[in-house]
Design a protein around this motif. Structure first.
Motif, PDB file in Angstrom:
ATOM      1  N   ARG A  75       0.825  -1.326  -0.184  1.00 12.88           N
ATOM      2  CA  ARG A  75       0.092  -0.082   0.042  1.00 12.88           C
ATOM      3  C   ARG A  75       0.875   1.273  -0.023  1.00 12.88           C
ATOM      4  O   ARG A  75       0.633   2.248   0.559  1.00 12.88           O
ATOM      5  N   THR A  88      -3.903  -0.755 -13.831  1.00 12.73           N
ATOM      6  CA  THR A  88      -5.271  -0.904 -13.810  1.00 12.73           C
ATOM      7  C   THR A  88      -5.570  -2.450 -13.369  1.00 12.73           C
ATOM      8  O   THR A  88      -6.717  -2.657 -12.697  1.00 12.73           O
ATOM      9  N   ALA A 102       1.297   6.760 -10.225  1.00 10.85           N
ATOM     10  CA  ALA A 102       1.349   7.614 -11.465  1.00 10.85           C
ATOM     11  C   ALA A 102       2.650   7.344 -12.375  1.00 10.85           C
ATOM     12  O   ALA A 102       3.537   7.020 -11.727  1.00 10.85           O
ATOM     13  N   THR A 105       2.465   4.726  -1.979  1.00  5.26           N
ATOM     14  CA  THR A 105       2.088   5.259  -3.106  1.00  5.26           C
ATOM     15  C   THR A 105       3.386   5.667  -4.097  1.00  5.26           C
ATOM     16  O   THR A 105       4.526   5.477  -3.516  1.00  5.26           O
ATOM     17  N   THR A 159      -4.623   2.120  -9.616  1.00  2.00           N
ATOM     18  CA  THR A 159      -4.432   3.432 -10.166  1.00  2.00           C
ATOM     19  C   THR A 159      -4.657   4.744  -9.406  1.00  2.00           C
ATOM     20  O   THR A 159      -4.083   5.843  -9.665  1.00  2.00           O
ATOM     21  N   ASP A 160      -5.055   4.384  -8.092  1.00  4.52           N
ATOM     22  CA  ASP A 160      -5.357   5.663  -7.459  1.00  4.52           C
ATOM     23  C   ASP A 160      -4.127   5.857  -6.390  1.00  4.52           C
ATOM     24  O   ASP A 160      -3.884   6.867  -5.445  1.00  4.52           O
ATOM     25  N   ARG A 161      -3.064   5.016  -6.658  1.00  5.19           N
ATOM     26  CA  ARG A 161      -1.925   4.992  -5.729  1.00  5.19           C
ATOM     27  C   ARG A 161      -0.640   5.295  -6.401  1.00  5.19           C
ATOM     28  O   ARG A 161       0.470   5.525  -5.829  1.00  5.19           O
ATOM     29  N   HIS A 175       0.743   1.512 -17.073  1.00  6.82           N
ATOM     30  CA  HIS A 175      -0.635   1.774 -16.898  1.00  6.82           C
ATOM     31  C   HIS A 175      -1.542   0.955 -16.720  1.00  6.82           C
ATOM     32  O   HIS A 175      -2.546   0.580 -15.948  1.00  6.82           O
TER      33      HIS A 175
END
Length: 248
Positions: free
Chosen positions: A59, A80, A89, A61, A85-87, A76
């Protein structure tokens, strides 16, 4: 701005673009004892496997930066697939000189220390993004055995013997840079095989699909000579590992 096409052809099926298996990458994540929410910067992140799997398993980031549009497309997709994808980039760009917008708990460069003109410069680059008490991760080759001649040196993709160091000398270098080595996970011959041999299959499948491509002759020659080169030189003489460093 992108990687040479020959490189992306060879590694088109790879999730990890260095001689680490998924098991070794997981071992490294567990060894570091990463706390949930730890921020990670991964320079020359490739297909993002470290960030994506560690976001899932620990967990964390993070942000990955890479010059390859093809690898970032895979990153990417992997984010997915793993629901992270929320953690994480990913940014397209040259990682050379890249500094995080905010200090991070882990700053990494696994197998691309050319971004800092070598290990020493890459340590200095990662330091610029590191929060106090944070960890730097450097993936770097080293000599497992003293190369016997110049053919061995070149067979390991070096120009001179001094391009790599024996493992003790590599750790001594980190010490001279003001770093303590706090963990390491090393590739072995089997993980080298998994990395390099997979390139042969990727290349063969690409050649079957693109027999008349302008790069086909180059890739045929690469496939014809690569297996013997690997077992004669790289597999026997070249080591690779990820070293966790903290500022002293």
């Amino acid at each position: 701005m992108d990687l040479p096409r020959s490189f992306t052809i060879r590694e088109s099926g790879h999730r990890i673009h260095n001689p680490f298996t998924s098991e070794k990458l997981a071992t490294l994540g567990r060894a570091l004892g990463l706390a949930p929410g730890t921020s990670v910067l991964d320079l020359a992140c490739g297909s993002g496997e470290m960030l994506c799997t560690w976001a899932r398993d620990h967990r964390v980031t993070g942000t990955g930066v890479d010059i390859s549009t093809e690898f970032l497309t895979a990153a990417h997709a992997r984010a997915t697939e793993l629901g992270v994808t929320d953690r994480v980039a990913f940014r397209h760009g040259d990682a050379t000189g890249h500094v995080a917008d905010e200090p991070v708990g882990v700053a990494a460069c696994l197998g691309a220390t050319w971004i800092g003109d070598g290990a020493a410069g890459t340590v200095e680059l990662l330091r610029r993004s590191l929060a106090p008490g944070g960890i730097m991760l450097i993936g770097e080759p080293y000599w497992r055995r003293e190369p016997r001649d110049q053919a061995t040196v070149e067979g390991c993709y070096a120009t001179t013997k001094d391009d790599y160091r024996p493992l003790p000398e590599l750790l001594e270098l980190f010490g001279r840079l003001g770093c303590g080595v706090v963990e390491m996970v090393l590739a072995d011959q089997d993980s080298w095989d998994r990395y390099v041999a997979a390139q042969w299959l990727n290349t063969r499948r690409w050649l079957d699909a693109h027999p008349d491509d302008e790069m086909a002759d180059e890739m045929r020659e690469d496939l014809a000579t690569g297996p013997v080169r690997h077992v004669r030189y790289q597999r026997e003489y070249l080591g690779w590992g990820v070293f966790a460093l903290m500022n002293r």
